[in-house]
Design an enzyme around this catalytic site. Structure first.
Site, PDB file in Angstrom:
ATOM      1  N   CYS A 150      55.688 -19.015 -22.973  1.00 42.12           N
ATOM      2  CA  CYS A 150      56.957 -19.356 -23.613  1.00 42.12           C
ATOM      3  C   CYS A 150      57.803 -18.105 -23.840  1.00 42.12           C
ATOM      4  CB  CYS A 150      56.696 -20.069 -24.936  1.00 42.12           C
ATOM      5  SG  CYS A 150      58.179 -20.650 -25.778  1.00 42.12           S
ATOM      6  N   CYS A 197      52.832 -25.600 -30.440  1.00 43.70           N
ATOM      7  CA  CYS A 197      53.878 -26.453 -30.998  1.00 43.70           C
ATOM      8  C   CYS A 197      53.891 -27.866 -30.431  1.00 43.70           C
ATOM      9  CB  CYS A 197      55.245 -25.796 -30.813  1.00 43.70           C
ATOM     10  SG  CYS A 197      55.759 -25.551 -29.085  1.00 43.70           S
TER      11      CYS A 197
END
Length: 381
Positions: free
Chosen positions: A112, A208
């Site tokens: 990410c 997440c």
């Protein structure tokens, strides 16, 4: 020269802050605003956050976007939410699922940072005329001869350099990390000083997009039919039992194998081609050589086939250990560990240091054992 190293007054220096809604990025924004910078906050919507508003311990969910907006309003800075869902899906979530299907153990937070945040968001910051993109990562940065050098966070407990190994030299030159010299306690004290609503907000714990840490269910939803049962075998190929899908197993795993032999057994290899989980004794977990792909190097001297002594981490929580890295064409490298390390898996990151300085690293594509333990060589090439 201002506190961020620019030859302009703070009020004439625009800084974009990546605001996740947590205490670290919120303090980063408040601190820079307090120092007089022209601060713009940006929060990324990375996945469908509607159902995740009440999810605790995650980042980039609905509640976090709300928290980031509240902080921006409180400190008086403009704030924007950018929809990066499709980019996050393509660059992070799909890669995460496919990596497990290949028998690997991925690190999606690194991917990410490597793609969505330090590539896409960084370009957005430039489009907004910002002199730098600042984040709440615990990483130190200095400059030498016009190029940034990155160092482990001053507080070893909060050091996040492992997750930023893929930061290129160009990106490092543009990035700023105002919290690199602080402890978490000092950061929370600043949050109290600035009366931020997130001052006592707990740390993000889970990946997440993985509710409650159950990554296998997420992979099954993304890749229907991925949890196909198969054989559990020993190092000689003898059948010991059945597994429930290779996505449910990781290198070094001992519990939950459902195999009873009288001696402790660990997952030492995952064979996606034959849908097998291979188990063996603890010594079969040892590896001494790593093959790396997508090698990122920000050291002073280029890598070559002669080898460069480094310290490496193959897990974020371990202390660096001695190794030698050999450069290879096409973004590949080979690492020889000074001492064999147990439980290293393809898909993990190998991060390199010179003392405290971050030199880069690569993704582990294969591992090789110091000796052949039994009928199956423990190798993931």
């Amino acid at each position: 020269m201002n506190s961020l190293g620019f030859d302009t007054a703070p009020e004439d220096t625009r800084i974009v802050v990546a605001m996740s809604g947590g205490v670290d990025s919120s303090v980063t924004a408040a601190l820079l605003k307090d120092q007089g910078y022209d601060v713009v906050g940006i929060t990324l919507q990375l996945y469908d956050h509607g159902a995740a508003v009440q999810k605790k311990g995650a980042c980039c969910a609905g509640q976090d976007i709300h928290d980031a907006r509240r902080v921006a309003e409180a400190i008086g800075i403009p704030h924007y939410v950018l929809d990066y869902e499709s980019r996050f899906q393509d660059s992070v979530m799909d890669e995460f699922a496919d990596s497990y299907l290949r028998g690997e153990t991925p690190v999606p937070c690194v991917r990410c940072n490597q793609t969505v945040k330090f590539r896409d968001l960084l370009e957005t910051a430039k489009d907004l005329g910002a002199a730098a993109l600042a984040t709440g990562h615990y990483l130190r940065r200095t400059e030498n001869a016009g190029n940034a050098q990155l160092f482990r966070g001053r507080n070893a407990i909060k050091d996040q350099s492992y997750f930023l190994f893929a930061t290129t030299q160009e990106q490092a030159n543009y990035l700023r990390f105002p919290l690199g010299d602080l402890t978490k306690e000092q950061t929370r004290a600043l949050a109290d000083k600035y009366n931020l609503a997130v001052a006592a907000k707990p740390e993000s714990q889970d990946i997440c997009f993985v509710p409650n840490g159950n990554y296998a269910k997420v992979i099954e939803r993304m890749r229907p039919g991925s949890a196909v049962s198969g054989d559990i075998v020993d190092l000689d190929g003898n059948l010991l039992g059945q597994h429930t899908g290779i996505i449910n197993y990781t290198i070094g795993q001992r519990r939950g194998l459902g195999v009873a032999t009288g001696t402790p057994l660990y997952v030492v290899r995952i064979d996606p081609d034959q849908n097998r989980v291979i188990v063996g004794p603890p010594e079969a977990l040892l590896v001494s050589r790593l093959t790396l792909r997508e090698m990122n190097w920000i050291g002073d001297n280029p890598l070559d086939e002669k080898g460069t002594p480094v310290m490496v981490k193959v897990r974020s929580t371990q202390e660096p250990m001695a190794a030698t890295v050999f450069g290879a064409p096409g973004g590949w490298a080979e690492v020889h560990l000074a001492e064999a390390e147990p439980g290293v898996s393809a898909g993990q990151a190998c991060v390199m240091y010179d003392e405290e300085r971050l030199l880069g690293g690569g993704w582990i594509a294969g591992t090789e054992a110091p000796v052949k333990i039994a009928g199956i060589q423990h190798q993931l090439a």
